[in-house]
Every structure is written in structure tokens, then in C-alpha cells.
Design an enzyme around this catalytic site. Structure first.
Site, PDB file in Angstrom:
ATOM      1  CG  ASP A  14      -0.707  -0.345   9.416  1.00  0.00           C
ATOM      2  OD1 ASP A  14      -1.245   0.945   9.067  1.00  0.00           O
ATOM      3  OD2 ASP A  14      -1.009  -1.296   9.189  1.00  0.00           O
TER       4      ASP A  14
ATOM      5  CG  ASP B 268       5.123  -7.755   7.377  1.00  0.00           C
ATOM      6  OD1 ASP B 268       6.092  -8.755   7.196  1.00  0.00           O
ATOM      7  OD2 ASP B 268       4.056  -8.223   8.357  1.00  0.00           O
TER       8      ASP B 268
ATOM      9  CG  ASP C 244       2.856  -3.100  10.889  1.00  0.00           C
ATOM     10  OD1 ASP C 244       3.616  -2.310  10.121  1.00  0.00           O
ATOM     11  OD2 ASP C 244       2.120  -3.777  10.864  1.00  0.00           O
TER      12      ASP C 244
ATOM     13  N   GLY D 114       0.882  -1.118  -0.051  1.00  0.00           N
ATOM     14  CA  GLY D 114       0.113   0.283   0.116  1.00  0.00           C
ATOM     15  C   GLY D 114       0.938   1.360   0.101  1.00  0.00           C
TER      16      GLY D 114
ATOM     17  NE  ARG E 181      -4.696  -6.998  -2.628  1.00  0.00           N
ATOM     18  CZ  ARG E 181      -4.638  -6.329  -1.651  1.00  0.00           C
ATOM     19  NH1 ARG E 181      -3.618  -6.615  -0.695  1.00  0.00           N
ATOM     20  NH2 ARG E 181      -5.776  -5.737  -0.715  1.00  0.00           N
TER      21      ARG E 181
ATOM     22  NE  ARG F 195      -3.456  -6.206   7.898  1.00  0.00           N
ATOM     23  CZ  ARG F 195      -4.473  -6.608   7.153  1.00  0.00           C
ATOM     24  NH1 ARG F 195      -5.110  -5.459   6.528  1.00  0.00           N
ATOM     25  NH2 ARG F 195      -5.102  -7.836   7.000  1.00  0.00           N
TER      26      ARG F 195
ATOM     27  CB  THR G 235       3.753   0.329   6.715  1.00  0.00           C
ATOM     28  OG1 THR G 235       2.621   0.275   7.460  1.00  0.00           O
ATOM     29  CG2 THR G 235       5.018   0.095   8.032  1.00  0.00           C
TER      30      THR G 235
HETATM   31  O1  F6P Z   1      -0.668  -1.582   5.750  1.00  0.00           O
HETATM   32  C1  F6P Z   1      -1.280  -0.325   5.683  1.00  0.00           C
HETATM   33  C2  F6P Z   1      -2.883  -0.561   5.662  1.00  0.00           C
HETATM   34  O2  F6P Z   1      -3.167   1.078   5.652  1.00  0.00           O
HETATM   35  C3  F6P Z   1      -3.488  -1.107   6.868  1.00  0.00           C
HETATM   36  O3  F6P Z   1      -3.539  -0.602   7.883  1.00  0.00           O
HETATM   37  C4  F6P Z   1      -4.713  -1.522   5.979  1.00  0.00           C
HETATM   38  O4  F6P Z   1      -5.417  -2.510   6.696  1.00  0.00           O
HETATM   39  C5  F6P Z   1      -4.305  -1.786   4.704  1.00  0.00           C
HETATM   40  O5  F6P Z   1      -3.318  -1.020   4.226  1.00  0.00           O
HETATM   41  C6  F6P Z   1      -5.536  -1.502   3.810  1.00  0.00           C
HETATM   42  O6  F6P Z   1      -4.878  -1.695   2.220  1.00  0.00           O
HETATM   43  P1  F6P Z   1      -5.682  -1.844   1.139  1.00  0.00           P
HETATM   44  O7  F6P Z   1      -6.948  -1.385   1.072  1.00  0.00           O
HETATM   45  O8  F6P Z   1      -4.863  -0.832   0.019  1.00  0.00           O
HETATM   46  O9  F6P Z   1      -5.648  -3.277   0.668  1.00  0.00           O
END
Ligand code: F6P
Length: 373
Positions: free
Chosen positions: A150, A126, A152, A21, A85, A194, A148
Site C-alpha cells: 500500500d 503499520d 502507506d 500481509g 493476526r 485501505r 507494504t
Molecule cells: O495492507 C496490504 C493489504 O494488501 C491491504 O491493501 C488489504 O486491505 C489487505 O492487505 C488485505 O489483507 P488480507 O486479505 O491478507 O487480510
């Protein structure tokens, strides 16, 4: 004065891709990579579009010039495109009408050679960096850059994008305050995160939330209502909740939008509305839910993220120049360094420690985590 002599350097070309992302600051890293490579090493930078997907089609790669990176420091997103993906070890193909998943990593490795890349800079979180580690195990000369919102990613104190996401989330909490107070309502703000509740924790504290729900601390509805009632008993008729999308109600799993499968991780989302409904059903307090979603990933990076991203980009080029492949640049104790990617991944996900000073501080200023404490 004569211009500084460029360092003699035997590597000629580095590739760069942005996987997973997007996060504010990706463009700032790309810019710093191109500028440092050009100014310090006379190295050519090749942009690979759309994450690892682009590595499977070498014709789409192109050299990034100084003109390509002009004016992108403050731009959100990534000029290279991202694909969360794209995994060359598990690629979906359709043969004779049937969908199958095949390993095309050999093509990715071949294309690194075909593009004459002496190294590849991978900007990712990750998932992307785990794929990178698998490619490194097959000989790919990769340097990782942790990204990220997040926050994390292990092995680094902070990833770029996080502080921008926190700023956006804090602004949302501030805006919810005024309307919550006018209507004497409970406002639930669902945020990203997450496995790790960093955004909810930091934005919750910064935005004056009364309750913060994070994946690391299971909550129960009684603990939650107790806090809301306690506020009402003090004449505080509204409350703000910052809820990470991965938060867990005791004896319940996370709330999913879709299950994980061979290609995708599970999509989270919906805990905010669930908490909102539970509050109304249990206490009768009028409650509304706001899901901030991808607004947290978009927009211009805050100054700290531009600063961090620029330092990461420059450090990634220098690390590649030292042939530090298999390593990731990192930020620890306010300094830039690097760490073996395997070590960083072993520390991932980097979670909020419920016994930490940060959580204790939040409890100390009256914030509830929806548990018994
Ligand atoms: O990893 C970052 C993040 O923003 C997560 O917090 C969230 O669950 C995910 O990406 C959503 O990603 P997408 O909607 O692009 O699949």
C-alpha cells in the site's frame, strides 16, 4: 588477494520475522540479511516462522544458512511464513470452551532471550511495526524494516512491494483497455489501498485510467458520470476507472466485507461493484467490475523492489550492528537511512495529498477524481 577481514563484532545472533500481509520483496530482504550478516559480521541469523506467532514458540525457530536463501531473490511471498493476526498483546485462546483474549507479550520477550537473540529484525507494515513499538517499550531490541504494497508507511518514501503491485495493477488496466474499447464499456478496476490511494493513483496514471477514486478524495456519482458523459461526447465510448478499495462515496463510509473486532482490522472490498452498479443505474452505460485483490501481493518482485529490498536488508543488519534498536530503516531522497520507529509511526498512514503536484498533474492530463473539480 586475501579475503577482506571480517569486522569484529560483539553481537552474535539476530532473529528475523515477517509480519502482516506478505509483499513481493520479503525474500529479497531475508536473503540480503543472511548474506550481509555472514559476509560482513559473521553473525548468525535465526528465522522466526509465521510472524509474531512464531515468537511464542521458540522451538519452531531455526538458523538460516546460506543454502536457505539461495535462489530466493526473485521469489514472491516469504520463506518464513507470515501471519497478519499475530499480536502477542492480544492473543486468542480457548479456556474451558470459552474464547478469551490474553496478553502473552511476556512469553514473546522471554523467547527473545531464550533464543539468545541480540536483536530482532521485524519486516512489517503499520500493524506489525506498532506491535514492535510496544515490544520495544518493554525492552525488546528490535529494528524495523518497512513493508507494504500500500506504500502507506510513514518515514520512508517507498516500501518494497509497492512497485510490483503497481506493475500488476497497470498491466490489468492495460488489458481492460482493449476489451473496454471493443465493447464500448465502462470498466471498473478495484485495487488495494485501505487509507491511502497510492496504488490506484500511480497505476491509474500509468495505465491510462480516465477516473481514479482514492480514499483521500471523496467522490460523488454526479462528478463521476459527468466525466464519462464528457468522454462520450468526444466519441470516446469506453472508460477505465481505477478504484482503491478504501475509496469513499460522499456521505458514505468505506465499503466493508467485515467489521473490525478486538483481533482483526476491518476487511475492505466491494466499492468497485458498488460504483459499477451506480454507474449503470444512473447513466445506463454498460459497466463491468474487476477486483484485482491478492494478485497485487503475489508473484515475483520487479527489479526496483529487489534492489530496494536488498538495500533494506543490508541496512537493517548494519543498523542492528550499531545497536540502533527502536529504529526503522528507510528510503528517502533516493538514499537509505533510518528513523526512530515512533517518528515513522507518527507519520503513518502516509496519505496522498489532494493538493500535491501528483494529483494536480493527474487532473491536468484529464483524469477525474470523481469530485467537483
Ligand atoms: O495492507 C496490504 C493489504 O494488501 C491491504 O491493501 C488489504 O486491505 C489487505 O492487505 C488485505 O489483507 P488480507 O486479505 O491478507 O487480510
Amino acid at each position: 588477494m586475501a579475503p577482506a577481514a571480517r569486522k569484529i563484532f560483539q553481537l552474535k545472533r539476530l532473529g528475523i520475522l515477517t509480519g502482516g500481509g506478505d509483499a513481493p520483496g520479503l525474500n529479497a530482504v531475508i536473503r540480503a540479511v543472511v548474506l550481509t550478516a555472514s559476509n560482513e559480521y559473521n553473525l548468525e541469523i535465526v528465522g522466526i516462522p509465521d510472524g509474531f506467532d512464531g515468537l511464542l514458540d521458540s522451538d519452531r525457530a531455526r538458523v538460516l544458512t546460506l543454502a536457505d536463501v539461495r535462489g530466493i531473490l526473485s521469489r514472491g511471498g516469504t520463506i518464513l511464513g507470515a501471519a497478519n493476526r499475530g499480536n502477542p498483546f492480544a492473543k486468542k485462546t480457548t479456556t474451558a470452551g470459552a474464547e478469551t483474549i490474553i496478553d502473552v507479550s511476556a512469553d514473546a520477550l522471554r523467547n527473545i532471550e531464550r533464543l539468545k537473540l541480540d536483536g530482532l529484525l521485524v519486516l512489517g507494515g503499520d500493524g506489525t511495526l506498532r506491535i514492535s513499538q510496544d515490544l520495544i517499550a518493554h525492552g525488546a531490541p528490535i529494528v524495523g524494516v518497512p513493508k507494504t504494497i500500500d506504500n502507506d508507511m510513514g518515514g520512508t518514501d517507498v516500501t518494497f512491494g509497492f512497485n510490483t503491485a503497481v506493475a500488476t495493477a497497470t498491466d490489468a488496466a492495460d488489458r481492460l483497455h482493449s476489451t473496454a474499447e471493443s465493447h464500448h464499456r465502462v470498466m471498473v478496476l478495484e485495487l488495494m489501498g485501505r487509507e491511502a490511494g497510492w496504488i490506484a493513483l500511480v497505476a491509474g496514471v500509468a495505465g491510462g485510467a480516465d477516473v481514479i477514486l482514492i480514499p483521500e478524495i471523496e467522490f460523488d456519482i454526479a462528478g463521476l458520470i459527468a466525466k464519462l458523459e464528457e468522454r462520450r461526447s468526444r466519441g470516446r465510448l469506453f472508460s477505465i476507472l481505477a478504484v482503491a478499495e478504501g475509496a469513499r462515496l460522499k456521505n458514505n463510509g468505506q465499503v466493508l466485507r467485515s467489521q473490525a473486532d478486538a483481533l482483526h482490522i476491518a476487511r475492505l472490498g466491494g466499492i468497485g461493484q458498488q460504483v459499477s452498479d451506480l454507474i449503470e443505474a444512473t447513466s445506463g452505460l454498460e459497466t463491468r467490475c474487476t477486483v484485482l485483490g491478492h494478485l497485487q501481493r503475489g508473484g515475483s518482485p520487479v527489479p526496483f523492489d529487489r534492489w530496494l529490498a536488498t538495500r533494506y536488508g543490508a541496512a537493517a543488519v548494519r543498523l542492528a550492528a550499531r545497536r540502533g534498536f527502536g529504529r526503522m530503516v528507510c528510503y528517502r531522497d533516493a538514499g537509505i537511512g533510518d528513523i526512530a520507529l515512533t517518528d515513522a509511526l507518527a507519520l503513518t498512514p502516509k496519505l496522498v495529498d489532494p493538493t500535491s503536484e501528483m494529483v494536480q498533474m493527474a487532473r491536468g492530463v484529464g483524469i477525474s477524481f470523481g469530485d467537483d473539480q
